[in-house]
Design an enzyme around this catalytic site. Sequence first.
Site, PDB file in Angstrom:
ATOM      1  N   TYR A   1       0.856  -1.195   0.000  1.00 31.11           N
ATOM      2  CA  TYR A   1       0.000   0.000   0.000  1.00 31.11           C
ATOM      3  C   TYR A   1       0.888   1.239   0.000  1.00 31.11           C
ATOM      4  CZ  TYR A   1      -3.806  -3.162   1.381  1.00 31.11           C
ATOM      5  OH  TYR A   1      -4.727  -4.170   1.428  1.00 31.11           O
TER       6      TYR A   1
ATOM      7  N   PHE B   1      -1.840  -7.363   1.560  1.00 33.76           N
ATOM      8  CA  PHE B   1      -3.264  -7.132   1.823  1.00 33.76           C
ATOM      9  C   PHE B   1      -3.555  -6.618   3.234  1.00 33.76           C
ATOM     10  CE2 PHE B   1      -3.342 -10.336  -1.613  1.00 33.76           C
ATOM     11  CZ  PHE B   1      -4.079  -9.632  -2.554  1.00 33.76           C
TER      12      PHE B   1
ATOM     13  N   HIS C   1      -8.913 -11.303  -8.710  1.00 33.85           N
ATOM     14  CA  HIS C   1      -8.388 -10.483  -7.617  1.00 33.85           C
ATOM     15  C   HIS C   1      -9.542  -9.950  -6.771  1.00 33.85           C
ATOM     16  CE1 HIS C   1      -6.222  -7.190  -5.616  1.00 33.85           C
ATOM     17  NE2 HIS C   1      -5.118  -7.854  -5.905  1.00 33.85           N
TER      18      HIS C   1
END
Length: 226
Positions: free
Chosen positions: A68, A79, A188
């Site tokens: 991120y 994630f 995804h």
Amino acid sequence: MEVAIEDSWKKELEEEFQKPYFESLVQHLKTEKQAGKIIYPAGKNIFNAFNTTPFDHVKVLLLGQDPYHGPGQAHGLCFSVQKGVPPPPSLVNIYKELKADLGVPIPASGDLTHWAQQGVFMLNASLTVRAGEPMSHSKIGWATFTDAVIRKVSEHKTHVVFILWGKFAQEKASLIDASKHLILRSAHPSPLSAHNGFLGSRPFSKTNEYLAAHGIDPIDWKVDAV
């Protein structure tokens, strides 16, 4: 070169750390930092997935693409976000599927450390990113390194579940020996693609069924509260 990484991984990857591409990668990161660039995750968390899930403990390899790139989010587990940070959209969909698959209540926390501690190796293909610039470190050598990591897991372990979500992750299937591991593929979990086959794919129960069938303790997929 000395890299602060858990001992069983250090043993597996010692050759990679000595290769010229890895030296160049480290130098690239140093140069960017010296130029005032903000890089995520923080240095102490770059190898968090390795330090939280020793090589000897890997039961599942969950592959992400890129950390991120917003402040306070990335902490070295694909994630996952740091405690107190709201779950991003892909993680929200992961939680929806987890609830549909196993009935696990949707948690408020986006920190998946509990999974990693049980043997879910949460690897991003790139281990760093420049702030606000997705995929900015995808070409600096990380792919060479993480491909080697996937190969090591495939070659030196048996009965690992490889979870490949989306086209990018699925392209890594060629690195995995499907005769002795389980490869789970689906769309995804991003909101752009989750409805094309991620939702309803039941990766969590399929993982645990495979592990149990091979005498390996299943994963408790609950997420600790904030």
